[in-house]
Design a protein around this motif. Structure first.
Motif, short mmCIF file in Angstrom:
data_model
loop_
_atom_site.label_atom_id
_atom_site.label_comp_id
_atom_site.label_asym_id
_atom_site.label_seq_id
_atom_site.Cartn_x
_atom_site.Cartn_y
_atom_site.Cartn_z
N THR A 127 0.83 -1.22 0.00
CA THR A 127 0.00 0.00 0.00
C THR A 127 0.86 1.26 0.00
OG1 THR A 127 -0.20 -0.15 2.42
CG2 THR A 127 -1.98 -1.10 1.10
N SER A 298 -14.85 7.33 -1.77
CA SER A 298 -16.04 6.66 -1.25
C SER A 298 -17.25 7.58 -1.27
CB SER A 298 -15.79 6.15 0.17
OG SER A 298 -15.46 7.21 1.04
N HIS A 329 -11.28 3.44 -11.28
CA HIS A 329 -10.09 2.93 -10.62
C HIS A 329 -8.87 3.74 -11.04
CE1 HIS A 329 -9.18 1.00 -14.52
NE2 HIS A 329 -10.47 0.70 -14.54
N LEU A 338 -4.51 1.81 -7.39
CA LEU A 338 -5.23 2.54 -6.34
C LEU A 338 -5.10 4.04 -6.59
CD1 LEU A 338 -4.09 0.51 -3.19
CD2 LEU A 338 -6.18 0.23 -4.53
N PRO A 339 -6.05 4.81 -6.08
CA PRO A 339 -7.25 4.39 -5.34
C PRO A 339 -8.38 3.98 -6.28
CG PRO A 339 -7.11 6.78 -5.38
CD PRO A 339 -5.88 6.28 -6.07
N ARG A 344 -15.08 2.50 1.20
CA ARG A 344 -13.91 2.25 2.03
C ARG A 344 -12.62 2.85 1.48
NH1 ARG A 344 -16.67 -2.48 2.19
NH2 ARG A 344 -15.22 -3.55 0.82
N PHE A 345 -12.71 3.60 0.41
CA PHE A 345 -11.55 4.36 -0.05
C PHE A 345 -11.76 5.81 0.38
CE2 PHE A 345 -11.19 0.57 -2.52
CZ PHE A 345 -9.82 0.40 -2.67
#
Length: 396
Positions: A127, A298, A329, A338-339, A344-345
């Motif tokens: 990450t 999110s 994405h 990511l992200p 949940r992001f």
């Protein structure tokens, strides 16, 4: 040969170490095995490993090919090794915990590495690397713009000229691949999701584009068969009245864009299908307008999903029970970075991030309508680098 500059490489390493200091303040050493991350940090991809100590200079240990690595890369420390034993001699004191790419390093490789680097614990570095790679430099954006120009030219201008009644999906895919390469495409579309192969992307006529797929995307296609569920079917031939669906990647010097364009071949689709498609285009444009620094992925996702009625949601982002739970994405060296515009992001979007935005809707007996383009995050909102054609291009 276009080499990644030493200044660019140094900046990436500095940003990575800063990110690690924030997310893993106790870290002492990280190791990179995956070729994509090797390329990001060194400008070349080889059989080797990149050792990144916290308080000293990183070293790229290369088994094969050291000669090619030194020719391609401006990375400051590249050394040859026959095995991990050679590299281990350079480490005076190994910390108890080593940070690895736990998403990609196989157990067998892990075991061979630990034999010579006997650490006690492992923690993920994935990450932290993804967070650094998510914000593109001007060098990276320049390559993505080139990929986007190829995407726009081929899908918006050239494809309508090569669609011919009676051609198969595989015929179109083969011709499309040649055209893409002729226009400057790098010849490969890379994904990060585990054990995922892809040639170009999804190419489907009519109902093929909503056929079940192992791939974590809204659309599908018949593919070549069970052993190769990719490219396109040799049996499904293009006929008048078909929706033509093309969702493919483009790439230049490692950097990808993603784009979906649809076509009406021989005659128009029913008006209700056109209306659903137009709604998807409106959603794309609404999302793009929200792609500003500080926006929360999110929150964008929930805002869009909560604004849609049940009828539209029934086949939104898929068909039937085969729906995905995202609207877009991150994209760069991989198509799926990511992200993600999904629940949940919750970390704020930053200027220079890039997103593929892809609202789509499956329609029984017709196929997958909708759109996808790649956007750069700017203070004024997302700026498309793959064109602005709304799709459903008539080819009559």
């Amino acid at each position: 040969m276009n080499k990644v500059s030493s200044t660019e490489l140094e900046d990436r390493m500095t940003r990575f170490k800063t990110q690690m200091d924030i997310s893993n303040p106790e870290w002492e050493i990280a190791v990179v095995f995956s070729k994509i991350n090797q390329y990001y940090f060194t400008g070349t991809m080889q059989d080797g490993m990149l050792l990144i100590p916290r308080d000293s200079e990183a070293t790229f240990w290369v088994r094969r090919s050291f000669e090619r690595a030194t020719y391609e890369s401006l990375f400051s420390q590249i050394k040859s090794m026959k095995s991990f034993r050679d590299a281990a001699k350079s480490v005076d004191k190994l910390p108890d915990t080593v940070y690895l790419e736990t998403e990609t390093v196989p157990l067998a490789l892990y075991g061979r590495f630990q034999k010579h680097f006997p650490f006690k614990d492992v923690k993920p570095v994935d990450t932290s690397i993804a967070a650094v790679r998510a914000v593109k430099s001007e060098y990276e954006l320049r390559l993505m713009r080139k990929a986007g120009e190829i995407h726009q030219r081929v899908l918006e201008d050239i494809v309508p000229e090569i669609l011919v009644e009676g051609m198969s999906e595989a015929d179109l895919a083969a011709e499309l691949f040649k055209v893409m390469v002729d226009e400057g495409y790098q010849g490969i579309t890379r994904f990060g999701m585990f054990d995922t192969e892809m040639v170009l992307g999804h190419i489907g006529f009519g109902e093929s584009s909503i056929y079940p797929s192992y791939f974590d995307g809204a659309s599908g296609n018949y593919g070549m068969g069970p052993a190769v569920p990719l490219l396109g079917s040799r049996e499904r031939k293009l006929k008048k009245g078909d929706l033509v669906y093309i969702d493919i990647g483009s790439g230049v010097e490692g950097y990808n864009t993603d784009k979906t364009t649809t076509y009406m071949f021989g005659s128009s689709l029913p008006q209700y299908a056109i209306d659903i498609h137009k709604k998807c285009v409106d959603i794309q444009n609404e999302i793009a307008a929200m792609l500003k620094p500080g926006a929360i992925p999110s929150q964008i996702y929930n805002h869009i999903m909560n604004s849609l009625n049940d009828d539209f949601l029934q086949n939104f982002m898929g068909f039937g029970n085969r729906k995905v739970k995202f609207l877009g994405h991150g994209i760069g060296l991989l198509i799926d970075e990511l992200p993600v515009i999904a629940e949940r992001f919750d970390s704020p979007i930053q200027e220079g991030m890039t997103f593929a935005v892809e609202p789509k809707n499956g329609i029984k007996d017709i196929g997958m309508v909708g759109i996808e383009n790649t956007f750069i995050v700017t203070a004024a909102g997302g700026k498309s680098i793959t064109g602005n054609n709304p799709g459903l291009i008539p080819v009559f």
